[in-house]
Design a protein around this motif. Sequence first.
Motif, PDB file in Angstrom:
ATOM      1  N   ALA A  76       0.650  -1.243  -0.213  1.00  0.00           N
ATOM      2  CA  ALA A  76       0.008  -0.039  -0.019  1.00  0.00           C
ATOM      3  C   ALA A  76       1.073   1.254   0.035  1.00  0.00           C
ATOM      4  CB  ALA A  76      -0.863  -0.138   1.221  1.00  0.00           C
ATOM      5  N   ALA A  77       1.907   1.246   0.733  1.00  0.00           N
ATOM      6  CA  ALA A  77       3.001   2.336   0.931  1.00  0.00           C
ATOM      7  C   ALA A  77       3.371   2.741  -0.498  1.00  0.00           C
ATOM      8  CB  ALA A  77       3.929   2.353   1.770  1.00  0.00           C
ATOM      9  N   LEU A  78       3.963   1.586  -1.240  1.00  0.00           N
ATOM     10  CA  LEU A  78       4.670   1.995  -2.699  1.00  0.00           C
ATOM     11  C   LEU A  78       3.730   1.788  -3.759  1.00  0.00           C
ATOM     12  CD1 LEU A  78       7.510  -0.495  -1.773  1.00  0.00           C
ATOM     13  CD2 LEU A  78       7.634   2.088  -1.406  1.00  0.00           C
ATOM     14  N   HIS A  79       2.412   1.574  -3.600  1.00  0.00           N
ATOM     15  CA  HIS A  79       1.526   1.597  -4.662  1.00  0.00           C
ATOM     16  C   HIS A  79       1.307   3.154  -5.154  1.00  0.00           C
ATOM     17  CE1 HIS A  79      -2.414   1.029  -7.063  1.00  0.00           C
ATOM     18  NE2 HIS A  79      -2.153  -0.097  -7.036  1.00  0.00           N
ATOM     19  N   PRO A  80       1.477   3.350  -6.510  1.00  0.00           N
ATOM     20  CA  PRO A  80       1.319   4.727  -7.106  1.00  0.00           C
ATOM     21  C   PRO A  80      -0.150   5.257  -6.789  1.00  0.00           C
ATOM     22  CG  PRO A  80       0.993   2.927  -8.710  1.00  0.00           C
ATOM     23  CD  PRO A  80       1.536   2.383  -7.635  1.00  0.00           C
ATOM     24  N   LYS A  81      -1.016   4.535  -6.327  1.00  0.00           N
ATOM     25  CA  LYS A  81      -2.452   5.206  -5.780  1.00  0.00           C
ATOM     26  C   LYS A  81      -2.724   4.677  -4.342  1.00  0.00           C
ATOM     27  CE  LYS A  81      -4.490   4.688 -10.537  1.00  0.00           C
ATOM     28  NZ  LYS A  81      -5.665   4.292 -11.299  1.00  0.00           N
ATOM     29  N   GLY A  82      -1.613   4.414  -3.469  1.00  0.00           N
ATOM     30  CA  GLY A  82      -1.818   3.661  -2.264  1.00  0.00           C
ATOM     31  C   GLY A  82      -1.786   4.696  -1.154  1.00  0.00           C
ATOM     32  N   TYR A  83      -2.114   4.290  -0.025  1.00  0.00           N
ATOM     33  CA  TYR A  83      -2.155   5.227   1.282  1.00  0.00           C
ATOM     34  C   TYR A  83      -1.806   4.194   2.390  1.00  0.00           C
ATOM     35  CZ  TYR A  83      -3.065   8.578   4.715  1.00  0.00           C
ATOM     36  OH  TYR A  83      -3.079   9.499   5.720  1.00  0.00           O
ATOM     37  N   ALA A  84      -0.837   4.706   3.156  1.00  0.00           N
ATOM     38  CA  ALA A  84      -0.476   3.804   4.303  1.00  0.00           C
ATOM     39  C   ALA A  84      -0.074   4.657   5.411  1.00  0.00           C
ATOM     40  CB  ALA A  84       0.830   3.151   4.064  1.00  0.00           C
ATOM     41  N   GLY A  85      -0.667   4.486   6.728  1.00  0.00           N
ATOM     42  CA  GLY A  85      -0.594   5.467   7.820  1.00  0.00           C
ATOM     43  C   GLY A  85      -0.182   4.779   9.166  1.00  0.00           C
ATOM     44  N   TRP A  86       0.608   5.549   9.756  1.00  0.00           N
ATOM     45  CA  TRP A  86       1.021   5.012  11.334  1.00  0.00           C
ATOM     46  C   TRP A  86       0.483   6.177  12.297  1.00  0.00           C
ATOM     47  CZ3 TRP A  86       6.757   5.935  12.658  1.00  0.00           C
ATOM     48  CH2 TRP A  86       6.937   5.572  14.025  1.00  0.00           C
ATOM     49  N   PRO A  87      -0.329   5.962  13.141  1.00  0.00           N
ATOM     50  CA  PRO A  87      -0.895   7.090  13.976  1.00  0.00           C
ATOM     51  C   PRO A  87       0.017   6.978  15.261  1.00  0.00           C
ATOM     52  CG  PRO A  87      -2.414   4.850  14.437  1.00  0.00           C
ATOM     53  CD  PRO A  87      -1.121   4.553  13.095  1.00  0.00           C
ATOM     54  N   ILE A  88       0.109   8.237  15.980  1.00  0.00           N
ATOM     55  CA  ILE A  88       0.907   8.532  17.013  1.00  0.00           C
ATOM     56  C   ILE A  88       0.289   9.391  17.879  1.00  0.00           C
ATOM     57  CG2 ILE A  88       3.171   9.426  17.863  1.00  0.00           C
ATOM     58  CD1 ILE A  88       4.348   8.339  15.496  1.00  0.00           C
ATOM     59  N   TRP A  89       0.168   9.319  19.352  1.00  0.00           N
ATOM     60  CA  TRP A  89      -0.751  10.077  20.024  1.00  0.00           C
ATOM     61  C   TRP A  89       0.251  10.917  20.803  1.00  0.00           C
ATOM     62  CZ3 TRP A  89      -3.289   6.329  17.962  1.00  0.00           C
ATOM     63  CH2 TRP A  89      -4.677   6.360  17.732  1.00  0.00           C
ATOM     64  N   VAL A  90       0.184  12.218  20.938  1.00  0.00           N
ATOM     65  CA  VAL A  90       1.011  13.287  21.716  1.00  0.00           C
ATOM     66  C   VAL A  90       0.235  13.666  22.949  1.00  0.00           C
ATOM     67  CG1 VAL A  90       2.292  15.308  21.621  1.00  0.00           C
ATOM     68  CG2 VAL A  90       2.079  13.895  19.783  1.00  0.00           C
ATOM     69  N   ALA A  91       0.804  13.799  24.146  1.00  0.00           N
ATOM     70  CA  ALA A  91       0.166  14.350  25.267  1.00  0.00           C
ATOM     71  C   ALA A  91       1.195  14.846  26.279  1.00  0.00           C
ATOM     72  CB  ALA A  91      -0.770  13.095  26.007  1.00  0.00           C
ATOM     73  N   SER A  92       0.847  15.944  27.095  1.00  0.00           N
ATOM     74  CA  SER A  92       1.686  16.824  27.721  1.00  0.00           C
ATOM     75  C   SER A  92       0.794  17.226  28.891  1.00  0.00           C
ATOM     76  CB  SER A  92       2.228  17.706  27.292  1.00  0.00           C
ATOM     77  OG  SER A  92       1.421  19.012  26.667  1.00  0.00           O
ATOM     78  N   GLY A  93       1.421  17.436  29.912  1.00  0.00           N
ATOM     79  CA  GLY A  93       0.605  18.002  31.203  1.00  0.00           C
ATOM     80  C   GLY A  93       1.570  18.687  32.066  1.00  0.00           C
ATOM     81  N   ARG A  94       1.076  19.821  32.519  1.00  0.00           N
ATOM     82  CA  ARG A  94       2.047  20.470  33.628  1.00  0.00           C
ATOM     83  C   ARG A  94       1.796  20.275  35.044  1.00  0.00           C
ATOM     84  NH1 ARG A  94      -1.340  25.040  33.130  1.00  0.00           N
ATOM     85  NH2 ARG A  94      -2.440  24.799  35.058  1.00  0.00           N
TER      86      ARG A  94
END
Length: 392
Positions: A371-389
């Motif tokens: 999917a990543a290398l396909h000319p019409k493909g889409y590939a994703g890897w999600p990442i969550w960011v969080a911070s606190g004071r």
Amino acid sequence: MNSVTTSHAFAWTYNENDQEFSLHGSLRPQRPDELSNCISELEHSVRNVSGKFYVNVRRLVRMNNVAFQTFACKILDLVRGRSDLNVHVTTSSVVGWATRKFAVLESMSERITVSEYDSEFYPGQTFLEEGGFIPILRTQTKLTWRHEKSILARHGLEPDMQVADVCCGIGDFAVLLQKEYQPSRLVALDHSRSSLEYARKVASDFGVRGIDYVFGDASDMLLESDQFDFVTCRHSLQVFDRPELILQELFRICKPGGRVYITNEKNSHCLGEPRSESIQKTYTEVARLWAHFNMDIEFGPKSRRHLIDTGLEDIRMESFMVTNLDGNPQDFADIIQSWEDVYAGQMAVERGDSEEKMREFRKGFQDHIFAALHPKGYAGWPIWVASGRKPK
């Protein structure tokens, strides 16, 4: 119940619930009687203990021979005088001399045991420390930095701050952070000596100065409290079986009013088109595989709850998707291939997977690459960011 006592450059605490007597700081007396108060407290602590009594020296930075002889003799006296008592000394590989010194006690009594705490705390670390994984870690940072570069500012990072990058790995994020934000102080800490050696070499090769790379246990750091304006810990809490211990340390070293910043994944949400069903099936299995080794690669969305439980406030949270469109699609494909090699290879073998199961497992990774290398493909890897004071 905890009691805390200090004497000059060192301190001792006793936790009645855990039956644990801990030493902290620098123990360098000239005479044994300088330790009389501490020894007296040790004797008092063990008086009502039955079974196993723990002596924790993980945060003892220095200990001269006078101090060691005094404590070693006292520990031996305790077990020789009490047939119902066993003493366990907990050391840390961060303070290498401690294990070597105290290990001699094991040969002097079968009721004394010594172990390095951190050797048991990091169940998944060996999977991620292989030298061949270094290039892919750098590729991952390259793809995530294009997002985090601006996200960090939204979470409160500014130039001239004092910053700690805990679990810094091979140090490439610290280098980018140093270049972009120019902190007044940057400490990068990790538990892998080989990663830190690589990090120092990269910083030297790139002519980057001002990063203090430190070997340390993220769950029990030899860093003073309330030091840093901004504390980062990226893609790491998901690796450890007791992330709350690391979060407590991130909280401790952060200044009141400063922020703790973490990133983590939810691997079962990796996606791709075409061949989405196969991809989804494999990444759901990744989550099960990590859980088998007491790691949680689904940690990302749980970040808010963990930060709140740690005592942080003003929680900020967002997510971003690393994709095959972030630069060269081959970079994304290389990351997925490295995951296949480790997860469907070494880890699956160690779990005891059959050849058929591993073939099916690998198929989803290969479909993700497709999917990543396909000319019409889409590939994703999600990442969550969080911070606190940290409250003032």
